[in-house]
Design a protein around this motif. Structure first.
Motif, PDB file in Angstrom:
ATOM      1  N   HIS A  70       0.862  -1.200   0.000  1.00  0.00           N
ATOM      2  CA  HIS A  70       0.000   0.000   0.000  1.00  0.00           C
ATOM      3  C   HIS A  70       0.890   1.239   0.000  1.00  0.00           C
ATOM      4  O   HIS A  70       1.233   1.772   1.048  1.00  0.00           O
ATOM      5  CB  HIS A  70      -0.893  -0.043   1.249  1.00  0.00           C
ATOM      6  CG  HIS A  70      -1.998   0.957   1.248  1.00  0.00           C
ATOM      7  ND1 HIS A  70      -3.255   0.664   1.710  1.00  0.00           N
ATOM      8  CD2 HIS A  70      -2.043   2.254   0.857  1.00  0.00           C
ATOM      9  CE1 HIS A  70      -4.026   1.733   1.608  1.00  0.00           C
ATOM     10  NE2 HIS A  70      -3.313   2.718   1.098  1.00  0.00           N
ATOM     11  N   HIS A  72       1.360   4.971  -2.061  1.00  0.00           N
ATOM     12  CA  HIS A  72       0.869   5.934  -3.061  1.00  0.00           C
ATOM     13  C   HIS A  72       2.048   6.688  -3.660  1.00  0.00           C
ATOM     14  O   HIS A  72       2.646   7.533  -3.007  1.00  0.00           O
ATOM     15  CB  HIS A  72      -0.098   6.923  -2.419  1.00  0.00           C
ATOM     16  CG  HIS A  72      -1.310   6.282  -1.825  1.00  0.00           C
ATOM     17  ND1 HIS A  72      -2.424   5.969  -2.582  1.00  0.00           N
ATOM     18  CD2 HIS A  72      -1.593   5.870  -0.567  1.00  0.00           C
ATOM     19  CE1 HIS A  72      -3.342   5.400  -1.798  1.00  0.00           C
ATOM     20  NE2 HIS A  72      -2.857   5.328  -0.575  1.00  0.00           N
ATOM     21  N   GLU A 183      -5.642   1.806  -4.464  1.00  0.00           N
ATOM     22  CA  GLU A 183      -6.701   1.890  -3.480  1.00  0.00           C
ATOM     23  C   GLU A 183      -7.843   2.720  -4.041  1.00  0.00           C
ATOM     24  O   GLU A 183      -7.634   3.865  -4.448  1.00  0.00           O
ATOM     25  CB  GLU A 183      -6.137   2.518  -2.197  1.00  0.00           C
ATOM     26  CG  GLU A 183      -7.131   2.780  -1.120  1.00  0.00           C
ATOM     27  CD  GLU A 183      -6.499   3.578   0.031  1.00  0.00           C
ATOM     28  OE1 GLU A 183      -5.484   4.249  -0.177  1.00  0.00           O
ATOM     29  OE2 GLU A 183      -7.042   3.539   1.130  1.00  0.00           O
ATOM     30  N   HIS A 256      -6.919  -1.091   5.795  1.00  0.00           N
ATOM     31  CA  HIS A 256      -6.943  -0.602   7.189  1.00  0.00           C
ATOM     32  C   HIS A 256      -7.959  -1.354   8.058  1.00  0.00           C
ATOM     33  O   HIS A 256      -8.358  -0.848   9.104  1.00  0.00           O
ATOM     34  CB  HIS A 256      -7.242   0.903   7.264  1.00  0.00           C
ATOM     35  CG  HIS A 256      -6.534   1.732   6.235  1.00  0.00           C
ATOM     36  ND1 HIS A 256      -5.199   1.600   5.968  1.00  0.00           N
ATOM     37  CD2 HIS A 256      -6.985   2.707   5.384  1.00  0.00           C
ATOM     38  CE1 HIS A 256      -4.859   2.456   5.010  1.00  0.00           C
ATOM     39  NE2 HIS A 256      -5.917   3.127   4.636  1.00  0.00           N
ATOM     40  N   ASP A 324       1.057   2.730   3.561  1.00  0.00           N
ATOM     41  CA  ASP A 324       0.160   3.823   3.176  1.00  0.00           C
ATOM     42  C   ASP A 324       0.923   5.138   3.063  1.00  0.00           C
ATOM     43  O   ASP A 324       0.395   6.216   3.342  1.00  0.00           O
ATOM     44  CB  ASP A 324      -1.028   3.962   4.145  1.00  0.00           C
ATOM     45  CG  ASP A 324      -2.190   4.731   3.510  1.00  0.00           C
ATOM     46  OD1 ASP A 324      -2.147   4.982   2.292  1.00  0.00           O
ATOM     47  OD2 ASP A 324      -3.125   5.089   4.244  1.00  0.00           O
TER      48      ASP A 324
HETATM   49 ZN   LIG Z   1      -3.964   4.695   1.142  1.00  0.00          ZN
END
Ligand SMILES: [Zn+2]
Length: 379
Positions: A70, A72, A183, A256, A324
């Protein structure tokens, strides 16, 4: 059912030895190997090739994950980091496998905002731009030493009628490159100030065309879907209920575990029981346990941490790790490193089997259908 009862009673009995409150600084030292460095250089892709006979030494090679499922590579707005720089962060932290996400909702190109919460009222919308940029950057920079999985982040789940046609555009422009989706945001309360709202339940049935494409190609989809907020913890659970009911054969990753900044204090027993019920009913569902916010709120306090560690241990083939991270130009290597350390910290409490499945990437290789194998942990 019997397995589940054993698990729930195991939860009660589960106690952990080492769960002090952790600051970044001493967390660093706890995650370092004996030489006082992040043991990135001890890990190579060769160790993960089928047939490799090297075993993984948790003490020497570290207990941080090798998979960031995960990440970005595009920010909400403003300048991004170069792919070469991100790749150097990965190599320096020993993260060898990464999902290259764009960003589910980006700010308009003429906006000066770089983070959605800094500019309430500015619309943040799904777009194909960031996926094009990621794919182009990947082809240009040809990163070495890591394996990057390109992901389609563009789908607008509330208005899914164009998604299949958009996939066809990606097929045309970047044939065979995109092997993940997400995502994507089904409901993300943090974006409610930026013209995002929960996708209507009725839209989910209209995903069927693109969900069929994903299923046929064995492509997983990572979905952000908040469970709720502290005053109504299960307010939006009906949305994932509908997704899982309609698409039980798709590989769905719930990011999450439904937690968020808006849900920092759900009772962990309530949350774990709810997640266990989903996992039991839907064998193709996996949980993404990424995000610093989750670590801060749920994996530090010793009792809660023990409950989640037991939950991950019991479901160790259903969990994906990662950061994330959002690659805004303002972030430094230190930020990424600290996110790797924070998001990996609970893995210290796992058995070798669970550690191999989650942190060493076996679950990721399985769900992504990759020709890699996590090494066995040294006895
Ligand atoms: Zn994310």
């Amino acid at each position: 059912m019997q397995k589940r009862n054993i698990f729930l009673s195991g939860l009660l009995a589960f106690t952990m030895a080492s769960c002090a409150t952790i600051e970044d600084s001493n967390m660093d030292s706890q995650s370092m190997n004996a030489h006082g460095k992040l043991p990135a250089s001890a890990r190579t892709l060769d160790m993960f090739k089928p047939g490799s006979e090297v075993c993984y030494d948790r003490e020497v090679m570290g207990e941080t994950f090798v998979v960031d499922a995960h990440n970005h590579f595009r920010p909400f707005g403003g300048a991004a980091k170069s792919m070469d720089e991100i790749n150097s962060y990965l190599l320096d932290t020993g993260v060898l496998f990464v999902n290259v996400f764009g960003i589910g909702q980006s700010l308009p190109v003429d906006s000066t905002c770089e983070y959605y919460l800094d500019c309430i009222g500015t619309p943040a919308r799904p777009s194909m731009k960031n996926d094009f940029v990621n794919a182009s950057n990947y082809l240009d920079s040809d990163p070495e030493g890591t394996v990057m999985t390109m992901s389609m982040t563009f789908p607008d789940l509330a208005n899914p009628e164009n998604v299949a046609a958009q996939i066809a555009v990606m097929d045309e422009e970047f044939p065979g490159m995109f092997k993940w989706m997400g995502e994507v945001n089904l409901v993300k309360q943090a974006l409610f100030g930026n013209h995002h709202s929960a996708a209507p339940q009725s839209a989910i049935a209209d995903w069927s065309e693109f969900m069929t494409i994903l299923r046929d190609r064995d492509i997983p989809i990572s979905i952000h879907s908040d469970l709720g907020s502290d005053d109504q913890p299960m307010k939006y659970a009906y949305l994932m209920d509908e997704v899982l009911r309609l698409y039980p054969d798709n590989k769905i990753v719930w990011v999450h575990m439904g937690l968020s900044k808006e849900l920092p204090s759900i009772n962990p027993d309530t949350h774990i029981t709810k997640m266990q019920d989903y996992l039991d009913r839907y064998p193709n569902l996996m949980l993404d346990i990424t995000w610093r916010v989750i670590f801060d709120n749920y994996f530090q306090e010793p009792d809660m941490r023990a409950k989640y560690a037991a939950f991950f241990e019991y479901n160790s083939d259903r969990i994906l790790p990662g950061t994330d991270f959002v690659a805004s130009h303002k972030k430094t290597y230190e930020v990424y490193k600290n996110e790797v350390l924070a998001n990996s910290d609970i893995f210290k409490d796992l058995s070798n089997t669970a550690f191999r499945n989650i942190a060493l990437g076996q679950n990721y290789f399985d769900i992504a259908g990759m020709d890699y194998t996590a090494p066995d942990v040294c006895k």
